[in-house]
Motif scaffolding. Sequence first.
Motif, short mmCIF file in Angstrom:
data_model
loop_
_atom_site.label_atom_id
_atom_site.label_comp_id
_atom_site.label_asym_id
_atom_site.label_seq_id
_atom_site.Cartn_x
_atom_site.Cartn_y
_atom_site.Cartn_z
N SER A 197 1.84 2.28 -3.35
CA SER A 197 0.76 2.60 -4.29
C SER A 197 0.48 4.09 -4.34
O SER A 197 -0.13 4.57 -5.29
CB SER A 197 -0.51 1.84 -3.94
OG SER A 197 -0.99 2.27 -2.69
N PHE A 198 0.97 4.86 -3.35
CA PHE A 198 0.75 6.30 -3.40
C PHE A 198 1.80 7.03 -4.21
O PHE A 198 1.68 8.22 -4.46
CB PHE A 198 0.74 6.87 -1.98
CG PHE A 198 -0.41 6.38 -1.17
CD1 PHE A 198 -0.24 5.43 -0.19
CD2 PHE A 198 -1.69 6.82 -1.43
CE1 PHE A 198 -1.31 4.94 0.54
CE2 PHE A 198 -2.77 6.35 -0.70
CZ PHE A 198 -2.57 5.40 0.28
N ARG A 234 0.80 -1.19 0.00
CA ARG A 234 0.00 0.00 0.00
C ARG A 234 0.85 1.26 0.00
O ARG A 234 0.52 2.24 -0.66
CB ARG A 234 -0.88 -0.02 1.25
CG ARG A 234 -2.13 0.72 1.05
CD ARG A 234 -3.18 0.29 2.04
NE ARG A 234 -4.24 1.25 2.03
CZ ARG A 234 -5.09 1.41 1.01
NH1 ARG A 234 -5.00 0.64 -0.03
NH2 ARG A 234 -6.02 2.33 1.05
N SER A 235 1.95 1.25 0.73
CA SER A 235 2.77 2.48 0.80
C SER A 235 3.27 2.89 -0.57
O SER A 235 3.29 4.06 -0.91
CB SER A 235 3.98 2.26 1.70
OG SER A 235 3.61 1.57 2.84
#
Lengths: 332, 360
Positions: free
Chosen positions: A272-273, A269-270
């Motif tokens: 994906s930004f 997730r990290s």
Amino acid sequence: MVVLRAGLCPGLTEEMIQLLRANGIRTVVDFVSSDLENVAWKCSLSYKALVAVRRVLLAQFSAFPANGADLYEELKSSTAILPTGSPSLDQLLDSGLYTGEVTELMGAPGSGKTQVCLGIAASVSLGLKQHVLFLDSTGGFTASRLYQMLRAQTEDEEEQASFPGALQRIQVVRVFNIYELLSALQELRDRLSQQVVSSVGPLKLVVLDSVSAVIYPLLGGRQSEGLALMMQLSKELKTLAREFSLAVVVTNQVTRDGSTGPLKPALGRSWSFVPSTRLLLESREAPWEKATTQRVASLAKSPRQPTGVQVELDIGNGDVLEPSPVTPAQGL
Amino acid sequence: MRHPFPYEHFRNKSFVFFSLVGTLPLAPALRSRLAAAGFQTAQELLDTGPCGLSKEIGISREEALEALQVVRQECHGDAARTPGGSGATRKCTALELLEEEQTQGFIITFCSALDTILGGGVQLTKITEICGAPGVGKTQLCMQLAVDVQIPECFGGVAGEAVFVDTEGSFMVDRVVDIAAACVRHCHLIAEAQQEEDHREALETFSLENILSHIYYFRCRDYIELLAQVYLLPEFLSEHSKVRLVVIDGIAFPFRHDFEDLSLRTRLLNGLAQQLIIIANDHKTAVVLTNQMTTRIGQSQSTLVPALGESWGHAATVRLIFHWDNKSFQTGHSGSWPWSATCQAPEAQEFSHWGWDSVG
């Protein structure tokens, strides 16, 4: 969190620092956020001197707000859109790769990520005559394949004479671990900020193939430094893209949850930004079951276009198919 | 946009001194202490000196000295590569790479169909993965390659030596003897047909004993031994600079059993992949791995896919998958040139020389 040091700004002397430290003020943030009257009284220093020092420190270390209209004008004049050489891919990316942004290509093994990167590098170098930096961390860069793609782009004899020039504009750096990658990016930043024109030239595109190859050996297990290094890398890529108006393309893997879950992008997730735009490359069948150069690219994340759009690509020799009609697909 | 660091003041200095502390190869605990104490660039660390450093972050003077040594090494190592100079390793233009690739040889497999789909043979400086069901012939192909890499240049080979890392214990010396004898016979036939001087000279050194003595065999019984062997290989390869092929027969076997922590497995495999890529690149060797197949159970059907998961698929540049299909082999290829070829299965007695005929 910069530590207060003598000579950091005029007026900050060694004795001052010792007195401040004795009262628990060690960094610039501590100094700037403390009540100066209180500090002047506790450390028996002159209030005026402290205010002067604070003003200088704020000027040096803080970010200034910018006017939105000025920012827009600046972006309009400094952003370029680089066509990728494949009209269907350009359509997916809203006419091409935007400088100042990080674009990500993700896909399973054999889905054609390196091929698309080579195609983009060939198009930017030959068509736009701009320099390209290709950071290869998988050993998958094949110059003969790049040459094949250049040959496929034009049959013209005259243009073919410019191929060596085009190949020279693409610089390849092989970096096989995270520290080498970070130091290659630092070196790039240094060259660009000192504006040494000789070897770099008008650099517009940086391709990193692939980012997961260097990050994966750091994640997992019980170490937590991997995430920190990943974020350092993302900061470096984004600031390079923004400050020097570069288009940054990275490739990433896909993983599954367990052995039957749906495909999702790697690195969690990290990460994906970090990219503003994400493209997923797939082939319709498993690559070894039927020999095919057809791939499907779908938009998974974009700041400008609706996601879920799919186009068909041919990674064989840069031949382009007609873009398929907009089919909403399951976004990631 | 303002720089958070006063770059302007240090315009004459090399960029390296701005390496952020977070990017230096220091121990994580030390890095977090440095960050907490407010150090941001390598220059600040060097300015503070070992005594100041040990006082500020509370470590012993020896540890501070060690850390500063690492920082200095990093800085001087980088400063030695001047911008625009060619001192930096692994940096070149695509044109130079093209010229290099065109002069590089391939390791031929003696099966023309296989060589065709590989684009000439097994490529040097790349990782090739061979996947297939048990008994399909992966170890045979590896043994063939270990002999073929030694073929002298006048016969079209690369005249190199081979390293064979065996994790499954399937290396049979008598089979290698058969293959080597067949290869020597084949070269003799070529020499007789063409009658050239350098062919005869080369054949004097290309004998069975020579071939066997240039295959360096390592046996690894579990994943720890395998990892240790791979990390020790660069040193071995610097001493034996003629090695042009590294075979790891059975990369899946040590990693498929007794691994509870799958994220650790992924991490180790990816580290291994990067190390193999470095070996392939720096020492100009071809790395050949063999992998097993596993079943992926889908919604309506099950398919055979290579083992070790999705992320391992990215390690190899070239992947060969062998299927059994009614007594003929089918090979598919994922990599730069997605072609496929069908070869007929060899007769049992012909296996020693791999007399494959290509069909279609």
